[in-house]
Design a protein around this motif. Structure first.
Motif, PDB file in Angstrom:
ATOM      1  N   THR A 317      94.288  46.895 -25.824  1.00 47.06           N
ATOM      2  CA  THR A 317      94.749  48.686 -26.114  1.00 47.06           C
ATOM      3  C   THR A 317      93.549  49.306 -25.732  1.00 47.06           C
ATOM      4  OG1 THR A 317      96.275  47.994 -27.987  1.00 47.06           O
ATOM      5  CG2 THR A 317      95.463  50.151 -27.882  1.00 47.06           C
ATOM      6  N   ASN A 318      94.069  50.212 -24.930  1.00 43.60           N
ATOM      7  CA  ASN A 318      92.992  51.318 -24.478  1.00 43.60           C
ATOM      8  C   ASN A 318      93.060  52.605 -25.075  1.00 43.60           C
ATOM      9  OD1 ASN A 318      91.236  52.964 -23.084  1.00 43.60           O
ATOM     10  ND2 ASN A 318      91.323  51.864 -21.094  1.00 43.60           N
ATOM     11  N   ALA A 319      92.115  53.216 -25.989  1.00 43.71           N
ATOM     12  CA  ALA A 319      91.995  54.463 -26.603  1.00 43.71           C
ATOM     13  C   ALA A 319      91.517  55.355 -25.711  1.00 43.71           C
ATOM     14  CB  ALA A 319      91.950  54.240 -28.001  1.00 43.71           C
ATOM     15  N   GLY A 320      91.841  55.827 -24.590  1.00 43.09           N
ATOM     16  CA  GLY A 320      91.184  56.854 -23.859  1.00 43.09           C
ATOM     17  C   GLY A 320      89.698  56.482 -23.059  1.00 43.09           C
ATOM     18  N   HIS A 321      89.773  55.202 -23.166  1.00 42.46           N
ATOM     19  CA  HIS A 321      88.552  54.696 -22.517  1.00 42.46           C
ATOM     20  C   HIS A 321      88.572  54.397 -20.967  1.00 42.46           C
ATOM     21  CE1 HIS A 321      84.417  53.113 -22.899  1.00 42.46           C
ATOM     22  NE2 HIS A 321      84.722  52.314 -21.985  1.00 42.46           N
ATOM     23  N   ASN A 322      87.612  54.580 -20.310  1.00 48.04           N
ATOM     24  CA  ASN A 322      87.388  54.251 -18.978  1.00 48.04           C
ATOM     25  C   ASN A 322      88.585  53.183 -18.528  1.00 48.04           C
ATOM     26  OD1 ASN A 322      84.470  55.399 -19.796  1.00 48.04           O
ATOM     27  ND2 ASN A 322      84.897  56.061 -17.944  1.00 48.04           N
ATOM     28  N   PRO A 323      89.164  53.158 -17.220  1.00 48.59           N
ATOM     29  CA  PRO A 323      90.094  52.089 -17.003  1.00 48.59           C
ATOM     30  C   PRO A 323      89.274  51.005 -16.529  1.00 48.59           C
ATOM     31  CG  PRO A 323      90.179  53.964 -15.474  1.00 48.59           C
ATOM     32  CD  PRO A 323      89.243  54.419 -16.544  1.00 48.59           C
ATOM     33  N   PRO A 324      89.454  49.921 -16.942  1.00 52.58           N
ATOM     34  CA  PRO A 324      88.858  48.417 -16.607  1.00 52.58           C
ATOM     35  C   PRO A 324      89.001  48.333 -14.911  1.00 52.58           C
ATOM     36  CG  PRO A 324      90.064  48.085 -18.432  1.00 52.58           C
ATOM     37  CD  PRO A 324      90.544  49.255 -18.162  1.00 52.58           C
ATOM     38  N   LEU A 325      88.028  47.770 -14.469  1.00 56.63           N
ATOM     39  CA  LEU A 325      88.068  47.360 -13.009  1.00 56.63           C
ATOM     40  C   LEU A 325      88.318  45.676 -12.996  1.00 56.63           C
ATOM     41  CD1 LEU A 325      87.287  47.844 -10.351  1.00 56.63           C
ATOM     42  CD2 LEU A 325      84.875  47.381 -10.566  1.00 56.63           C
ATOM     43  N   LEU A 326      89.354  45.548 -12.239  1.00 52.86           N
ATOM     44  CA  LEU A 326      89.673  44.100 -12.037  1.00 52.86           C
ATOM     45  C   LEU A 326      89.153  43.684 -10.514  1.00 52.86           C
ATOM     46  CD1 LEU A 326      90.901  41.420 -13.209  1.00 52.86           C
ATOM     47  CD2 LEU A 326      93.057  42.364 -12.479  1.00 52.86           C
ATOM     48  N   LEU A 327      88.636  42.750 -10.368  1.00 51.38           N
ATOM     49  CA  LEU A 327      88.417  42.351  -8.888  1.00 51.38           C
ATOM     50  C   LEU A 327      89.106  41.176  -8.979  1.00 51.38           C
ATOM     51  CD1 LEU A 327      86.628  43.616  -6.710  1.00 51.38           C
ATOM     52  CD2 LEU A 327      84.852  41.937  -7.240  1.00 51.38           C
ATOM     53  N   ASP A 328      90.116  40.791  -7.759  1.00 48.53           N
ATOM     54  CA  ASP A 328      90.741  39.547  -7.681  1.00 48.53           C
ATOM     55  C   ASP A 328      90.087  38.468  -6.902  1.00 48.53           C
ATOM     56  OD1 ASP A 328      91.160  40.065  -4.993  1.00 48.53           O
ATOM     57  OD2 ASP A 328      93.068  40.968  -5.422  1.00 48.53           O
ATOM     58  N   VAL A 329      90.751  37.284  -6.560  1.00 48.37           N
ATOM     59  CA  VAL A 329      89.752  36.360  -5.905  1.00 48.37           C
ATOM     60  C   VAL A 329      89.624  36.490  -4.423  1.00 48.37           C
ATOM     61  CG1 VAL A 329      91.962  34.974  -5.310  1.00 48.37           C
ATOM     62  CG2 VAL A 329      89.679  33.908  -5.660  1.00 48.37           C
ATOM     63  N   GLU A 330      90.197  37.624  -4.056  1.00 48.18           N
ATOM     64  CA  GLU A 330      90.165  37.913  -2.593  1.00 48.18           C
ATOM     65  C   GLU A 330      89.202  39.190  -2.524  1.00 48.18           C
ATOM     66  OE1 GLU A 330      93.896  38.351  -1.162  1.00 48.18           O
ATOM     67  OE2 GLU A 330      94.568  36.358  -1.007  1.00 48.18           O
ATOM     68  N   GLY A 331      88.697  39.491  -3.581  1.00 54.24           N
ATOM     69  CA  GLY A 331      87.885  40.597  -3.429  1.00 54.24           C
ATOM     70  C   GLY A 331      88.488  42.408  -3.549  1.00 54.24           C
ATOM     71  N   ASN A 332      89.751  42.156  -3.844  1.00 57.83           N
ATOM     72  CA  ASN A 332      90.539  43.459  -3.878  1.00 57.83           C
ATOM     73  C   ASN A 332      90.326  44.105  -5.223  1.00 57.83           C
ATOM     74  OD1 ASN A 332      91.704  43.302  -1.308  1.00 57.83           O
ATOM     75  ND2 ASN A 332      93.161  41.723  -2.223  1.00 57.83           N
ATOM     76  N   ALA A 333      90.200  45.247  -5.435  1.00 54.83           N
ATOM     77  CA  ALA A 333      89.607  45.894  -6.651  1.00 54.83           C
ATOM     78  C   ALA A 333      90.807  46.836  -6.973  1.00 54.83           C
ATOM     79  CB  ALA A 333      88.401  46.792  -6.435  1.00 54.83           C
ATOM     80  N   ARG A 334      91.115  47.154  -8.395  1.00 60.53           N
ATOM     81  CA  ARG A 334      92.094  47.846  -8.765  1.00 60.53           C
ATOM     82  C   ARG A 334      91.477  48.355 -10.368  1.00 60.53           C
ATOM     83  NH1 ARG A 334      96.529  45.968 -11.932  1.00 60.53           N
ATOM     84  NH2 ARG A 334      96.524  43.623 -12.167  1.00 60.53           N
ATOM     85  N   PHE A 335      91.901  49.645 -10.564  1.00 60.27           N
ATOM     86  CA  PHE A 335      91.460  50.067 -11.904  1.00 60.27           C
ATOM     87  C   PHE A 335      92.797  49.856 -12.916  1.00 60.27           C
ATOM     88  CE2 PHE A 335      87.868  51.842  -9.803  1.00 60.27           C
ATOM     89  CZ  PHE A 335      86.920  51.764 -10.442  1.00 60.27           C
TER      90      PHE A 335
END
Length: 432
Positions: A317-335
């Motif tokens: 659960t995210n209570a107004g915090h900065n969106p986590p950064l996910l880096l997949d196995v190919e190096g693509n990033a998304r928040f």
């Protein structure tokens, strides 16, 4: 220091004699670092130079009163050391800047002699017997901090030479007052530093002593405070052998108030975790406790989740915090832009639970806004894009080294000064 140094007035003193006595008085009063003792010493020796029937050193005390428009500053005189006055009557006078001889001298910064106070429109009666008065400003660092006031029961009691002597003594008093105040400030600074060091040690004890160990994962977290204590918070709690609860949070503000709120948040979240609440229920409980306990201008952003290593799933659960950064196995990033509002803002806030799979070769980076909002000399923020670039460049490192590398990039971006707010990172790497 002599207990009794008061001398009887000597008639017929020349200006040279008075200057010598002034130097002697200055030498005596410069030995003390007790402000009240210094001022009393001045008053006890003053009539050796200039006879008086009443005298006082009045210091200017200013404070902001929010009752007045825009917190207007109001200044009044406080009698620090007086002789010859009725103390009860003096305490009721409440002279302000610009009022009476004292207030006028403080406002204009010019000394005055009134040979007949009853004929002077500036005069405010503080003593019925007074017939003549002499007042000099006490100036420190180009600011009037008080006044030196002498009163006599005789008309035409003071000469221009007397005023010159009083002004010289006032200048010496200003130097000594400043010296005493600086000494007191130094003592207070050391006392506060000692308390902050204790608070820092207590806060360090609240952070996890080591990184969590989960099979197939490399996990690490670290806090970089900007002051002795931090308003950022991270923690992890082992629930089962293959499960941990993890949290990263940012308390509004910084320093000791934020650190105290952080300690309260830690206790509340740990209690919810041990009871076995799911992340979104834990957030609801903690939100209510914070809403009950904190000021209305305070709040906490927090990301709380339970990570199951066996299922490779993070329930969070995210209570107004900065969106986590996910880096997949190919190096693509998304928040991961899912979440609600910060904790403590509203009484009955509802929070939702979300699920995220972290597969082998993927990396999840949690962080506080001290990192992304760090600015360089041109006022540009480090920002999300630079965070992504920094994480990608360091993604081959282990979790602890990755955090250190990203923090170095933040420091480099700020020209070596570091972020102006606390910075915290929580990295989870799924091993291949």
């Amino acid at each position: 220091m002599d207990q009794e140094i008061k001398e009887q007035p000597v008639p017929g003193l020349t200006t040279i004699d008075k200057l010598r006595m002034l130097l002697d008085i200055t030498a005596k009063i410069s030995r003390s670092l007790d402000l009240q003792e210094v001022l009393n010493l001045v008053m006890d020796t003053l009539d050796s130079l200039i006879p008086y029937d009443a005298a006082g050193i009045f210091l200017l005390k200013c404070s902001k009163n929010l009752i007045f428009a825009e917190g207007e500053e109001r200044c009044e005189f406080q009698a620090e050391s007086v002789r010859g006055y009725d103390i009860d009557e003096l305490s009721e006078l409440h002279l302000k800047l610009g009022e009476g001889f004292i207030g006028h001298v403080a406002l204009t910064r010019e000394a005055i002699i009134s040979q007949d106070v009853l004929s002077d429109p500036l005069y405010l009666n503080a003593r019925d017997e007074t017939r003549s008065e002499m007042v000099a400003p006490i100036i420190s660092n180009d600011e009037v901090i008080g006044v030196f006031d002498l009163e006599s029961d005789e008309l035409n009691a003071y000469l221009e030479d007397d005023l010159q002597v009083l002004m010289m003594l006032a200048s010496q008093v200003a130097i000594i007052i400043e010296k005493v105040m600086l000494h007191e400030q130094l003592i207070e600074k050391k006392r506060l530093e000692g308390q902050l060091e204790v608070a820092r040690q207590v806060q360090l004890q609240l952070l996890p002593p080591s990184d969590p160990k989960l099979e197939g994962y490399d996990i690490s977290a670290y806090n970089f405070p900007t002051e002795e204590v931090s308003g950022d918070y991270y923690d992890w709690v082992r629930i089962y052998d293959d499960q941990i609860g993890l949290v990263i949070a940012d308390v509004s503000g910084k320093g000791v108030p934020a650190a105290l709120l952080m300690a309260f948040l830690r206790a509340s979240l740990r209690a919810a975790t041990h009871v076995g609440y799911s992340p979104h229920i834990s957030m609801v409980k903690v939100n209510y406790l914070l809403w009950e306990s904190i000021e209305r201008n305070q709040f906490v952003t927090a990301f709380y989740g339970i990570f199951d290593a066996s299922n490779r799933t993070l329930a969070y659960t995210n209570a107004g915090h900065n969106p986590p950064l996910l880096l997949d196995v190919e190096g693509n990033a998304r928040f991961i832009e899912k979440g609600g509002i910060p904790l403590g803002m509203f009484r009955d806030t509802r929070y939702h639970e979300y699920y995220l799979s972290i597969e082998p070769g993927e990396l999840l980076m949690l962080y506080t806004d001290g990192a992304t909002e760090a600015t360089n000399s041109q006022g540009e923020e480090f920002g999300r894009e630079r965070l992504v670039r920094s994480v990608k460049l360091a993604s081959a490192l282990n979790a602890r080294e990755l955090i250190a590398a990203v923090q170095r990039d933040v420091i480099e971006w700020t020209d070596g000064l570091g972020a102006s707010d606390d910075v915290t990172f929580f990295a989870i790497k799924a091993l291949v």
